[in-house]
Design an enzyme around this catalytic site. Sequence first.
Site, PDB file in Angstrom:
ATOM      1  N   ALA A   1       0.845  -1.196   0.000  1.00 43.22           N
ATOM      2  CA  ALA A   1       0.000   0.000   0.000  1.00 43.22           C
ATOM      3  C   ALA A   1       0.879   1.245   0.000  1.00 43.22           C
ATOM      4  O   ALA A   1       1.911   1.287   0.688  1.00 43.22           O
ATOM      5  CB  ALA A   1      -0.907   0.023   1.226  1.00 43.22           C
ATOM      6  N   LYS A   2       0.472   2.251  -0.771  1.00 41.55           N
ATOM      7  CA  LYS A   2       1.171   3.539  -0.735  1.00 41.55           C
ATOM      8  C   LYS A   2       0.464   4.369   0.328  1.00 41.55           C
ATOM      9  O   LYS A   2      -0.392   5.208   0.036  1.00 41.55           O
ATOM     10  CB  LYS A   2       1.154   4.218  -2.098  1.00 41.55           C
ATOM     11  CG  LYS A   2       2.152   5.377  -2.207  1.00 41.55           C
ATOM     12  CD  LYS A   2       2.247   5.858  -3.648  1.00 41.55           C
ATOM     13  CE  LYS A   2       3.167   7.066  -3.774  1.00 41.55           C
ATOM     14  NZ  LYS A   2       4.588   6.748  -3.517  1.00 41.55           N
ATOM     15  N   ALA A   3       0.812   4.079   1.568  1.00 32.97           N
ATOM     16  CA  ALA A   3       0.123   4.659   2.718  1.00 32.97           C
ATOM     17  C   ALA A   3       0.978   5.741   3.372  1.00 32.97           C
ATOM     18  O   ALA A   3       2.193   5.573   3.530  1.00 32.97           O
ATOM     19  CB  ALA A   3      -0.198   3.566   3.739  1.00 32.97           C
TER      20      ALA A   3
ATOM     21  N   TYR B   1       5.563   6.501   5.449  1.00 32.15           N
ATOM     22  CA  TYR B   1       6.601   7.470   5.065  1.00 32.15           C
ATOM     23  C   TYR B   1       7.196   8.203   6.267  1.00 32.15           C
ATOM     24  O   TYR B   1       8.065   9.052   6.095  1.00 32.15           O
ATOM     25  CB  TYR B   1       6.034   8.471   4.060  1.00 32.15           C
ATOM     26  CG  TYR B   1       5.928   7.888   2.668  1.00 32.15           C
ATOM     27  CD1 TYR B   1       6.883   8.192   1.692  1.00 32.15           C
ATOM     28  CD2 TYR B   1       4.907   7.019   2.325  1.00 32.15           C
ATOM     29  CE1 TYR B   1       6.803   7.638   0.428  1.00 32.15           C
ATOM     30  CE2 TYR B   1       4.818   6.461   1.064  1.00 32.15           C
ATOM     31  CZ  TYR B   1       5.769   6.773   0.117  1.00 32.15           C
ATOM     32  OH  TYR B   1       5.692   6.211  -1.135  1.00 32.15           O
TER      33      TYR B   1
END
Length: 289
Positions: A157-159, A163
């Site tokens: 997932a690009k959650a 980051y």
Amino acid sequence: MAGAYDNRDGQIWMDGELVPWRDANVHILTHALHYASSVFEGERCYSGKIFKSREHSERLLESGRLLDMPIPYSVDQIEAAKTAVLEANNLTDAYVRAVAWRGAGPDMGVAARRNPVRLAVAAWEWGAYYGDAKWQGAKLDIAKWRRPSPETIPTSAKAAGLYMICTMSKHAAEEKGCSDALFYDYRGYVAEATGANVFFVKDGEVHTPIPDAILNGITRQTVITMLRDMGIVVHERHIMPEELADFSECWLTGTAAEVTPVGQIGEHHFQVGQMTRKVAESYETLVRS
């Protein structure tokens, strides 16, 4: 020069309509602000066309699903929102940011299923992500943090929450005069930079980490296909830190980074060589074709 990101002219698409840039706000008790219930995409528009646009929209929906946060828009609706934003802001070459999050609602604890899932799309002009390093070769620090196991986070997932260590690591790198940081993963294998995948060259062949604990970037996949179409052997495998000394070239890939040569990682130096330049030039041609 454009001002702060909250104080600009233009329009941002939010929840189905365009709103003035300065009015695109959320409440302080927005769930995502407190519990990282947010997913996003970064995309680049070249000459009026977003590269791999539908793939990005599909990944956004999949990221929401992985966070148990179903996004109430279809791929076609997200595509239409991007088009509306680019047209409203008169942009043909731009960075596009789509973001979905759990908003404010009746829940203000860890659980938030009664809160609405919201969506916004913004776009702005953004040059080379690494500045002059785009051509000279970026200098990377080695992060003290490690990419976690897929048993602890949804690595595909690009959650936004994933980051957190990227920001910390990039700040530490910049304090050392570096452009970015390279992560190892929880097992000690070479993983990725803070916002880009990494590739290496040895004896005319390319080596890149398996995305089993990192995001399998859309640009990464594009470059692997491009290399194989050129007849270049690509090894997707686990790479040990001690192997860094054996590689002659290195580059990063990402929507924002595009294809950025790397000149140094820690004590290891790389040439901005023929293959790196060929890949960068081929990618530039592809995205504008």
